[in-house]
Write an enzyme that holds these catalytic residues in place. Structure first.
Site, short mmCIF file in Angstrom:
data_model
loop_
_atom_site.label_atom_id
_atom_site.label_comp_id
_atom_site.label_asym_id
_atom_site.label_seq_id
_atom_site.Cartn_x
_atom_site.Cartn_y
_atom_site.Cartn_z
N TYR A 113 -22.47 -9.08 -7.49
CA TYR A 113 -22.73 -9.79 -8.79
C TYR A 113 -23.80 -9.28 -9.24
O TYR A 113 -24.81 -10.08 -8.60
CB TYR A 113 -22.06 -10.51 -9.29
CG TYR A 113 -22.50 -11.46 -10.54
CD1 TYR A 113 -21.85 -11.00 -11.48
CD2 TYR A 113 -23.62 -12.00 -10.75
CE1 TYR A 113 -21.88 -11.62 -12.74
CE2 TYR A 113 -23.98 -12.18 -12.48
CZ TYR A 113 -22.88 -11.69 -13.01
OH TYR A 113 -23.99 -12.34 -14.26
N GLU A 201 -26.01 -7.87 -17.43
CA GLU A 201 -25.10 -7.80 -16.33
C GLU A 201 -24.29 -6.55 -16.20
O GLU A 201 -23.95 -5.74 -16.70
CB GLU A 201 -23.88 -8.85 -16.89
CG GLU A 201 -22.49 -9.40 -15.55
CD GLU A 201 -21.56 -10.16 -15.64
OE1 GLU A 201 -22.55 -11.42 -16.09
OE2 GLU A 201 -20.47 -9.93 -16.53
#
Length: 399
Positions: A113, A201
């Site tokens: 992530y 993101e």
């Protein structure tokens, strides 16, 4: 402002971040051709079909599918275009899917992530990373907070190479992966500032299995989520050009044209208030009195009579609204303007639902005089002396 995943992937690719090939389609008939194009470019048969909507939970909802033939690609497209996507982030009604991304499927050895947002405590941008990717970062933060790493980014110097390399090493990248990951971090940090992002993101950032061509595997971004600062769109022509009005609530879009802060909710009591704090308090008092607010609507301090009249139109176009509560504390916004807008709305729109009005502050006496004169044309209207009284009256009227 949000953009779709395929648009975020485009921004990443332009910034130098490696992204698998992809094609966007808007019809079932285009599915087979898109599959063949992506499969040919990728040199394989595995393609992922992903619904392009502004909501998470696509995979669990069945709106992300791996296919290995043109026929299966068409079947996936037919399912997604003819069904509304329902996930925990969409509500019970779900969302209509208007676009699909066909992207090359890749083998995954490990998921990570990576994101950048603004840390308001330090007034700096911060890179957030985790070796547990492909899942909701909120769940990782709850279950294993030590798995989340953060790197503050200097507002003048930007992301430094040593920071990116250290973060890549801490995440567990090996060999040439470390340099690839660090390069992606540097590119993402530059993109974040350059496009006035509020959130950038990549979830997941992946490493592919080793091959003869890439003994250490490749680091790739296979998903992208971007949000941008609305106040900076005037200088972000490329980003503003990506705006998709079809994904926005039409009532909220109308409100923006009149500089009204409006958010539609699920309740039955429409609210018209001046000031965001007072609007939140009004919603709380309505719930305390047993009702449910149908919207957040802050007309602000400089709204014109025309804008406030439009606010009433917007509230009343929501078919779920069974009553309306007006709560004005006149400072910059004058009570007589609100009162006149109520009278205008009665003539132009009509109030077929209960209306409770509470006014206090600048020109309140003139406002009350206007309301008193308008009462014959608004038989559903009541006035209230304070916020609690108004909430009780409107909740009782819609019960």
């Amino acid at each position: 402002m949000k953009v779709h995943e395929y648009q975020g992937r485009q921004l990443l690719e332009e910034a130098g971040v490696p992204v698998p090939a992809g094609v966007v389609v808007e019809s079932i008939e285009s599915a087979q051709g898109a599959y063949k194009e992506v499969a040919k470019d990728a040199g394989g048969t595995l393609v992922v079909v992903k619904a392009q909507v502004f909501a998470g939970g696509r995979g669990k909802a069945g709106f992300v599918k791996l296919v290995n033939s043109a026929k299966k690609a068409e079947d996936a497209a037919r399912f997604m275009f003819t069904n509304r996507m329902v996930s925990p982030q969409t509500g019970a009604d779900g969302l209509e899917v208007k676009k699909l991304l066909f992207a090359a499927g890749v083998e995954i050895a490990k998921e990570y992530y990576l994101a950048i947002t603004t840390d308001r405590a330090t007034c700096k941008n911060v890179m957030i990373a985790s070796s547990e990717g492909g899942v909701e970062i909120e769940q990782v933060a709850h279950d294993n907070p030590d798995a989340i790493l953060k790197e503050q980014i200097d507002p003048l110097l930007g992301m430094q190479g040593h920071q990116a390399r250290r973060l890549a090493y801490q995440l567990g990248f090996k060999g040439k992966q470390t340099g690839q990951a660090a390069k992606i971090m540097m590119a993402l940090a530059k993109l974040f500032v350059g496009t006035d992002c509020s959130l950038a993101e990549i979830n997941p950032l992946i490493v592919t299995p080793p091959t003869d061509a890439h003994p250490d595997g490749q680091v790739l971004a296979i998903d992208a989520k971007f949000s941008f600062d609305d106040n900076a769109l005037f200088r972000q022509k490329q980003v503003s050009g990506m705006f998709d009005a079809t994904e926005e609530n039409p009532l909220e879009m109308r409100a923006q044209k009149f500089d009204l802060n409006y958010i539609q909710l699920d309740g039955s009591i429409g609210c018209l208030v001046n000031g965001a704090g007072l609007a939140m308090a009004t919603m709380d008092i309505i719930k305390h009195a047993g009702g449910e607010p149908a919207n957040f609507l802050d007309v602000g301090g400089g709204a014109t009579e025309e804008a406030v009249t439009e606010a009433f139109r917007i509230i009343l176009e929501d078919k779920a609204v069974k009553g309306v509560m007006v709560n004005i504390f006149g400072g910059i916004m004058r009570c007589d303007i609100i009162a006149q807008a109520v009278a205008n709305a009665a003539k132009e729109v009509g109030f077929s639902v209960p209306l409770v009005v509470r006014l206090e502050g600048t020109n309140v006496e003139e406002g009350k005089r206007i309301l008193e004169a308008a009462k014959p044309s608004i038989p559903t209207m009541q006035t209230a002396d304070d916020l609690g009284d108004a909430a009780k009256k409107v909740c009782a009227a819609v019960a």
